[in-house]
Write a protein that holds these residues in place. Structure first.
Motif, PDB file in Angstrom:
ATOM      1  N   LEU A   1       0.836  -1.196   0.000  1.00 31.29           N
ATOM      2  CA  LEU A   1       0.000   0.000   0.000  1.00 31.29           C
ATOM      3  C   LEU A   1       0.870   1.243   0.000  1.00 31.29           C
ATOM      4  CD1 LEU A   1       0.029   1.289   3.152  1.00 31.29           C
ATOM      5  CD2 LEU A   1      -1.319  -0.785   3.560  1.00 31.29           C
TER       6      LEU A   1
ATOM      7  N   TRP B   1      -2.185   0.624  -7.218  1.00 30.99           N
ATOM      8  CA  TRP B   1      -2.340   1.744  -6.290  1.00 30.99           C
ATOM      9  C   TRP B   1      -2.181   3.069  -7.009  1.00 30.99           C
ATOM     10  CZ3 TRP B   1       0.984   5.726  -5.619  1.00 30.99           C
ATOM     11  CH2 TRP B   1       2.286   5.565  -6.107  1.00 30.99           C
TER      12      TRP B   1
ATOM     13  N   ALA C   1      -3.886   3.737  -0.461  1.00 36.70           N
ATOM     14  CA  ALA C   1      -4.207   3.064  -1.722  1.00 36.70           C
ATOM     15  C   ALA C   1      -3.453   1.745  -1.776  1.00 36.70           C
ATOM     16  CB  ALA C   1      -3.829   3.944  -2.913  1.00 36.70           C
TER      17      ALA C   1
END
Length: 338
Positions: free
Chosen positions: A33, A52, A71
């Motif tokens: 992430l 992402w 994200a």
């Protein structure tokens, strides 16, 4: 708190200033992430074929608005785990990944935002785990409760003599054989084919059908890249898929019947929490799923607002980042405090 990690050496595009890459452990493996900001958690889930990075414009905007913007790379993408079994990409596993990310970040609840397949994943995360995901923003793909006959039966009946792309993606190895020889070119054509400024003159949706004996890329437009897609952006996406291969991403499509069976207990269930929908006027998803949008008063009783962006295609948060950021942050700010 998970430790920051260095971005992959192959990355050709910068991380938004102030953002950090992390790897977190979840029950199904690991999730990569990118995180920025502090405040209530906002978890962003991308679609196909992205990463992402499709939230690069939203991370700084949501962080600046006072939120912890995160994200992820969905399993099968980027630096997240890539299990080999097709069934490991079922919706139940992806929802569990999202719950695992929230807990790995030391949080109990989050608002979830999804685009394309990520819209389905976000909706099902909020539907199955409303205790964790207290609100959901859905981009491009409208919400539709589980129902009807098996999805593969529905998709097999679409397109007449031509084959709908979801059916085309079902057999392992088939789409991979088309994509692997030229990942960069395939991605560029797919992005252009459903972008509002570069899609074929035939109109919305023509790319999604495969002629007999043909390939999906036979319908890709020729011409310039979409305005939102720089050479560096394309290099980043291509580098990720050249490193990981496309199979993990395609396996999401290969679980639609399994999801239909697994979610039988939620047949027809509405998504009752606060929600937001943002779509593109030229996105074929809106035409195919117009009945789903009309049903929002019943299926999304907590819908705060719905927005269709004029002239926009499928990649709404990349085609119209400023407008999407304004809509998202305004919606987030109006949510009940948690």
């Amino acid at each position: 708190m998970p430790d920051p990690v260095t971005p992959p050496a192959a990355a050709t595009t910068p991380t938004p200033p102030g953002a950090e890459h992390r790897l977190v452990d979840v029950p199904g493996g690991r999730i990569h992430l990118v995180e920025q900001g502090t405040g209530p958690l906002v978890l962003m889930v991308h679609g196909f074929p992205e990463s992402w990075y499709s939230w690069r414009h939203q991370l700084p905007a949501i962080a600046a608005a006072g939120y912890r913007a995160v994200a992820i790379d969905v399993r099968g993408y980027g630096r997240s785990s890539k299990p080999s079994a097709v069934e490991d990409y079922r919706m139940l596993s992806l929802v569990a990944d999202n719950v695992g990310v929230v807990h790995a970040l030391g949080e109990e609840t989050a608002t979830i935002v999804g685009h394309d397949w990520g819209s389905n994943i976000a909706a099902d995360s909020a539907l199955l785990r409303p205790d964790v995901f207290t609100a959901a923003a859905l981009l491009s793909v409208p919400f539709a409760p589980r129902g009807g006959p098996r999805p593969t039966e529905v998709f097999a009946g679409i397109g007449g003599d031509e084959e709908f792309y979801v059916s085309y993606f079902q057999a392992p190895g088939r789409a991979e054989a088309e994509m692997e020889p030229d990942i960069r070119g395939w991605l560029a054509g797919f992005y252009a084919g459903i972008s509002g400024d570069t899609m074929s003159p035939e109109g919305e949706g023509s790319l999604y059908f495969v002629p007999p004996g043909g390939r999906l890329r036979d319908r890709f437009p020729t011409g310039p890249r979409p305005a939102w897609l720089s050479e560096a952006d394309l290099d980043h996406y291509a580098g990720e898929f050249e490193r990981t291969g496309p199979t993990g991403a395609l396996n999401r499509y290969r679980n639609i019947d399994r999801d239909w069976a697994n979610l039988a207990a939620w047949h027809g269930a509405p998504l009752t929490g606060p929600s937001l929908f943002i779509g593109g006027e030229r996105d074929a998803s809106l035409a195919w799923m117009s009945d789903a949008v009309k049903a929002y008063p019943t299926t999304l009783p907590g819908l705060v607002s719905s927005h269709i962006l004029d002239g926009c295609g499928h990649w709404v948060q990349q085609e119209r980042p400023d407008e999407v950021n304004r809509l998202l942050t305004g919606w987030l700010d109006a949510l009940p405090a948690r």
